[in-house]
Design an enzyme around this catalytic site. Sequence first.
Site, PDB file in Angstrom:
ATOM      1  NE  ARG A 100      -2.920  -0.812   3.161  1.00  0.00           N
ATOM      2  CZ  ARG A 100      -4.109  -0.618   4.016  1.00  0.00           C
ATOM      3  NH1 ARG A 100      -5.281  -0.630   3.902  1.00  0.00           N
ATOM      4  NH2 ARG A 100      -3.813  -0.468   5.315  1.00  0.00           N
ATOM      5  CG  ASP A 101       3.717   4.565   1.189  1.00  0.00           C
ATOM      6  OD1 ASP A 101       3.216   5.185   0.162  1.00  0.00           O
ATOM      7  OD2 ASP A 101       4.356   4.917   2.074  1.00  0.00           O
TER       8      ASP A 101
END
Length: 158
Positions: A100-101
């Site tokens: 997610r990042d």
Amino acid sequence: MYALTYTTHIFLRRLKCVLRVEVELLKRLDHRNIVSFYGVHYSKRTHQHAIIMEYCDEGSLSDILKKRYPDGLPRSLLKSVGEQIVLGLRYLHGEAVIHRDLKPGNILMTQKGVVKIADFDISTQVKELFEDATKKRTCVGTPHYTAPEVIQMEPYSY
């Protein structure tokens, strides 16, 4: 040799929860293209937590691009870096983990050319793969590197 990531935050209860999730995740991940976890240290004097992890002597891909390749990676290096990122992601997805990042600042490199995915503080696990009930709807990550479906708050998994 190892690296330390320090965490300080005014929302201590939230920090402890995030730190606990990241540490539990890092403890069980074991892959050549995922940064290795060695432990956690808490300083009573400074009230800081430090995650102790593998030291990647070349730094982040972001730093490498700025310092050595401002016009982009040479094709041969780009191929190697890309393949290793894909291998790391394949492993994570096999473990039901969504990073997610993922961005150049969270991709680390060693002098031997090994690429390591790092920074799992906002990663999440999908309990049962590919079922609508497990698709995420949270919008987290670095905006310039966020997938359109995440920004539009549509369900997503891998």
